[in-house]
Every structure is written in C-alpha cells, then in structure tokens.
Design an enzyme around this catalytic site. Structure first.
Site, PDB file in Angstrom:
ATOM      1  N   ASN A 210      34.879  37.716 -10.223  1.00  0.00           N
ATOM      2  CA  ASN A 210      33.614  37.226 -10.376  1.00  0.00           C
ATOM      3  C   ASN A 210      33.379  36.459 -11.709  1.00  0.00           C
ATOM      4  O   ASN A 210      33.984  36.667 -12.660  1.00  0.00           O
ATOM      5  CB  ASN A 210      32.611  38.441 -10.051  1.00  0.00           C
ATOM      6  N   LYS A 337      18.178  47.368  -3.237  1.00  0.00           N
ATOM      7  CA  LYS A 337      19.192  48.328  -3.949  1.00  0.00           C
ATOM      8  C   LYS A 337      18.564  49.373  -4.811  1.00  0.00           C
ATOM      9  O   LYS A 337      19.369  50.306  -4.841  1.00  0.00           O
ATOM     10  CB  LYS A 337      19.971  47.238  -5.018  1.00  0.00           C
ATOM     11  N   LYS A 341      20.545  52.745  -3.236  1.00  0.00           N
ATOM     12  CA  LYS A 341      21.641  53.374  -4.079  1.00  0.00           C
ATOM     13  C   LYS A 341      21.117  54.360  -4.614  1.00  0.00           C
ATOM     14  O   LYS A 341      21.646  55.235  -5.541  1.00  0.00           O
ATOM     15  CB  LYS A 341      22.116  52.373  -5.113  1.00  0.00           C
TER      16      LYS A 341
HETATM   17  N1  CTP Z   1      28.480  47.749  -8.387  1.00  0.00           N
HETATM   18  C1  CTP Z   1      29.043  48.801  -8.699  1.00  0.00           C
HETATM   19  N2  CTP Z   1      30.294  48.493  -7.688  1.00  0.00           N
HETATM   20  C2  CTP Z   1      30.634  47.640  -6.907  1.00  0.00           C
HETATM   21  C3  CTP Z   1      29.785  46.822  -6.669  1.00  0.00           C
HETATM   22  C4  CTP Z   1      28.480  46.551  -7.417  1.00  0.00           C
HETATM   23  O1  CTP Z   1      28.999  49.570  -9.560  1.00  0.00           O
HETATM   24  N3  CTP Z   1      31.638  47.673  -6.169  1.00  0.00           N
HETATM   25  C5  CTP Z   1      27.078  47.630  -9.110  1.00  0.00           C
HETATM   26  C6  CTP Z   1      26.902  46.521 -10.264  1.00  0.00           C
HETATM   27  O2  CTP Z   1      27.427  46.790 -11.377  1.00  0.00           O
HETATM   28  C7  CTP Z   1      25.341  46.113 -10.154  1.00  0.00           C
HETATM   29  C8  CTP Z   1      24.998  46.689  -8.732  1.00  0.00           C
HETATM   30  O3  CTP Z   1      26.068  47.608  -8.334  1.00  0.00           O
HETATM   31  O4  CTP Z   1      24.780  47.065 -11.002  1.00  0.00           O
HETATM   32  C9  CTP Z   1      24.891  45.412  -7.763  1.00  0.00           C
HETATM   33  O5  CTP Z   1      24.560  45.857  -6.638  1.00  0.00           O
HETATM   34  P1  CTP Z   1      25.431  45.508  -5.344  1.00  0.00           P
HETATM   35  O6  CTP Z   1      24.337  45.642  -4.127  1.00  0.00           O
HETATM   36  O7  CTP Z   1      26.452  45.971  -5.107  1.00  0.00           O
HETATM   37  O8  CTP Z   1      25.166  43.756  -5.712  1.00  0.00           O
HETATM   38  P2  CTP Z   1      26.486  43.005  -4.961  1.00  0.00           P
HETATM   39  O9  CTP Z   1      27.819  43.394  -5.156  1.00  0.00           O
HETATM   40  O10 CTP Z   1      26.118  41.725  -5.468  1.00  0.00           O
HETATM   41  O11 CTP Z   1      25.949  43.418  -3.221  1.00  0.00           O
HETATM   42  P3  CTP Z   1      25.533  42.084  -2.585  1.00  0.00           P
HETATM   43  O12 CTP Z   1      26.859  41.183  -2.393  1.00  0.00           O
HETATM   44  O13 CTP Z   1      25.391  42.623  -1.346  1.00  0.00           O
HETATM   45  O14 CTP Z   1      24.426  41.241  -3.163  1.00  0.00           O
END
Ligand code: CTP
Length: 397
Positions: A210, A337, A341
């Site tokens: 990313n 979120k 979560k």
């Molecule tokens: N996060 C995490 N582990 C993952 C994915 C995300 O700990 N596998 C954490 C990130 O560090 C951040 C938050 O979750 O604090 C982001 O939320 P998330 O909904 O998972 O974001 P995205 O992955 O961007 O989801 P989306 O693509 O649905 O927006």
C-alpha cells in the site's frame, strides 16, 4: 510550532571532542525558537571557541565564575533563574564526577548546584572511562538525584575504539530535551501501535503493498513518548528514523504484523492501528523470480487478518484507535469503522491531496460525535490526537 519554542535553555559544554556536536545542537535549538545561553568549562574552550557558540546562540558565552557582566557578580544564580532546563552536552566523566559529589569549583558546576530547573546530561567519553565503575557509580547517583541522562550511544569513537560512550547525536539530544519538557499525562501507560505499509511478496523481487510513508504513525509514536507513554511500534517497511524513546519492531507482511501485535498486546493500555495493512496476500510465493517469457502469471489472493478488529475483540481489549483514509463519504465510512470494529476512536482523513505529505487534516470520531482538527503538520496533528485521547481516557474511554 516546535515544543521548544519560547523555552530558555542553558547549555553547558565541558571538555570533550564531542563539543563540536554541541554547536549543531545550539543551531537546532535556535531553529526551534528556543533561547540558548552557553556556559563553557575551561577545558570545553580548548575544543571549540566561545565565538562559535556566541554566533550560533546570539548570546555572549559564559566561561568564568568571576564575571562582572552581571552587576552583582552572581551569574551562577541568575543564568538558571529564567531557564526551563540546564543541559550539559557533552558531559565528561570529570564533570559527572563533580556533579555526583556536589562540587562547585567553576561556573558550570556552581550553576548546577545553584539551579532551580531540571538538569539533563549527555555523557561523552571513551568506552573505558564510561565503563569504569567510578563513572557508573556517579551516573547512578545522578539518576537517583533526578538528573536525566541522555545516551551515551555506542559506535566508533574519536580515539579509534568502538564501544559505548559516544555522545548521542544532536538531533537525539534535541528530541530527548523536547520530550522531557512536555507534560506527562500518559505516564505509566503502555501504547502499542502499527505504522507504515505491509509488503506481501509475490516472488523474491515483487510484492503487493500500500502507499504509506509511515509519517503519521511515526509522528504519533513521538507524541505518545512526549506525553510520557511507553511506546512499542510495529512497523512495516518505511525509510524513517525511529522516534526517540520508541521501541520499534520491524515486520514486512500483515501476518508478521499480526503476530507481533498479538505477542505484545497483553501489556498494552492503548492500541493504535495506523498501518496501511494490505487486505490480501498471494496464496503462493514463488521461490524464484517469475520470468516475463511464458504464460501470464495468475496470482491467487487470500485475505489477511484484520489486526485492529482482532485486537478490539479480545476479551480484555485495550482502548482501540483506528485510522480511516477515505477518498469520499468520510463521515459515514469512519463512523462505520468505529461501530463495526468496536473502537473507541477513529481518526479519519480524506486522501484528496495524495499521501506521504508533511501535513494532514483529520476528523476524530468517538462515541460523542465528530471533532475536526485544523490542517497542520503531522507532528502537530499527532499532538492533537494524543490530547483528545488523553481526555477520552480521563472520562473512562
Ligand atoms: N487495519 C488492520 N488490519 C487490516 C486492515 C486494516 O489493523 N488487515 C486497520 C488499519 O491500521 C486502520 C483501520 O484498520 O486503523 C482501517 O480500517 P479498514 O476498514 O480495515 O480500512 P480499509 O482496509 O481501508 O478498509 P476498506 O478498504 O473497506 O476501506
């Protein structure tokens, strides 16, 4: 604005080769908006001239206990009266020995005895001198007296030897001083964080990742340290220096990040997920580089664990903070979120102007509503986030 803006620092320079690094330290302090008054010992003057420090600090330098620039000849008391801190860098084995025993036979040691502000020392000496039981005894005694000891670092020494005793770098000393002077509302709290991207290998030279510079997470780790917390930072691959006082655990993949977090989360009061975790990883990682000749490779993906969600659903979960970087509909996604979560706080931002910059504009979402912070440097935003979190912790989260 720097944390040291408007602070008055008395810098003591004793006689070590590292005195040349003190010049750089003065430059950093002045750039940060601090007022600096330099006091040099007789031996300090042998290494760097007072003129250098006068030019850099914009103030005349003090070298003599008997100095009639103060009408009452009491410079030893007056210099520290308006000071926020007295910092000695470099601090030789000799000055440490004098201070540990309360000797006052020159201006700098007299200033230390007569001060009513905190004292910090950055030792600098040959590794044998540092390791000598007498020096260690003196340092222990100073610590017990409430003196903050910065460093020393290990590495190559001016004498050609390698070992512990080298003065910490000016930027480290600057960061230690800045942290020291901040209020400590999070003293005794432990913070576990993730930051940076993760990297999911496809073959030995390629992978899925990313876009994340890690700057926001690292700025936040720094702000937590300054607020007095003990900080463990599980970091994906970034090219940033570890903030002063932060314990950093380097990982590459989301699975490794997940494992490191689960290993340490038991001790944490607060967990902050700043990392841009790759949501998917290749099922198979090719042992050899995939060649472009031949068939188009098909990369099968599987889902990575959601680290933040897993932490938040632990039976004795810490206070959990998530980040939401969205390209639109920030309010509804960030709130989503927070609830999905089961977090206590979400830091949301719109990624309109790209990523990796030095400023950020965020909105904080908690059970009470949304709280926008003004656009500012990532360091300032980090201080704002920590301030809000301190309030939430005080009200029971
Ligand atoms: N996060 C995490 N582990 C993952 C994915 C995300 O700990 N596998 C954490 C990130 O560090 C951040 C938050 O979750 O604090 C982001 O939320 P998330 O909904 O998972 O974001 P995205 O992955 O961007 O989801 P989306 O693509 O649905 O927006």
């Amino acid at each position: 604005m720097s944390e040291l803006a408007g602070k008055t620092i008395v810098l003591g320079v004793s006689g070590g080769v590292a005195a040349y690094k003190a010049a750089e330290l003065v430059r950093l302090l002045i750039k940060a908006g601090a007022r600096v008054h330099v006091v040099m010992t007789e031996n300090g003057v042998r290494f760097v001239t007072p003129t250098t420090f006068q030019a850099l600090s914009g103030n005349s330098v003090w070298t003599e206990a008997w100095d009639d620039r103060r009408a009452n000849n009491m410079s030893h008391i007056e210099l520290t009266r308006a000071a926020d801190a007295l910092l000695i860098a470099p601090a030789t084995a000799n000055i440490l020995a004098k201070l540990a025993n309360g000797l006052a036979d020159d201006l700098l040691s007299t200033l230390v005895l007569a001060r009513d502000c905190p004292l910090l020392v950055a030792p600098a000496m040959n590794k044998q001198m540092w390791g000598n039981p007498a020096t260690q005894r003196n340092v222990e005694r100073l610590r017990a007296d409430g003196v903050a000891v910065i460093g020393p670092a290990a590495g190559e020494q001016a004498c050609g030897e390698v070992g512990e005793g080298r003065m910490s770098e000016p930027v480290e000393i600057f960061e230690a001083l800045a942290a020291f002077l901040q209020p400590k509302p999070l003293a005794g709290r432990r913070v576990l964080m993730t930051a940076g991207p993760t990297y999911e290998p496809i073959d030995p030279v390629r992978g899925i990742t990313n876009i994340s510079s890690g700057k926001m997470g690292y700025a936040l780790a720094r702000a937590f340290v300054q607020a007095g917390a003990r900080v463990q930072l599980v970091s994906g691959p970034v090219s940033l220096p570890t903030p002063y006082g932060v314990e950093r655990i380097d990982v590459q993949t989301a699975a490794q990040m997940h494992q490191a977090v689960m290993q340490h989360v038991g001790e944490a009061d607060v967990f902050v997920g700043v990392a841009a975790v790759a949501d998917y990883r290749p099922v198979d990682v090719a042992a050899d580089k995939i060649k472009k000749a031949g068939e188009l490779p098909a990369i099968r993906l599987e889902r990575n664990p959601d680290i933040l969600a897993d932490v938040a659903s632990l039976p004795a979960a810490p206070f959990c903070v998530g980040f939401a970087a969205e390209s639109r509909d920030l309010d509804s996604y960030a709130r989503g979120k927070l609830e999905a979560k089961r977090l206590q706080l979400v830091v949301g931002n719109l990624v309109q102007d790209g990523m990796g910059g030095d400023t950020n504009q965020v909105v904080l979402y908690d059970a009470w509503g949304s709280h926008p912070l003004p656009r500012a440097s990532k360091r300032e935003v980090a201080v704002g986030i920590v301030g809000h979190l301190v309030q939430l912790l005080a009200t029971g989260g």
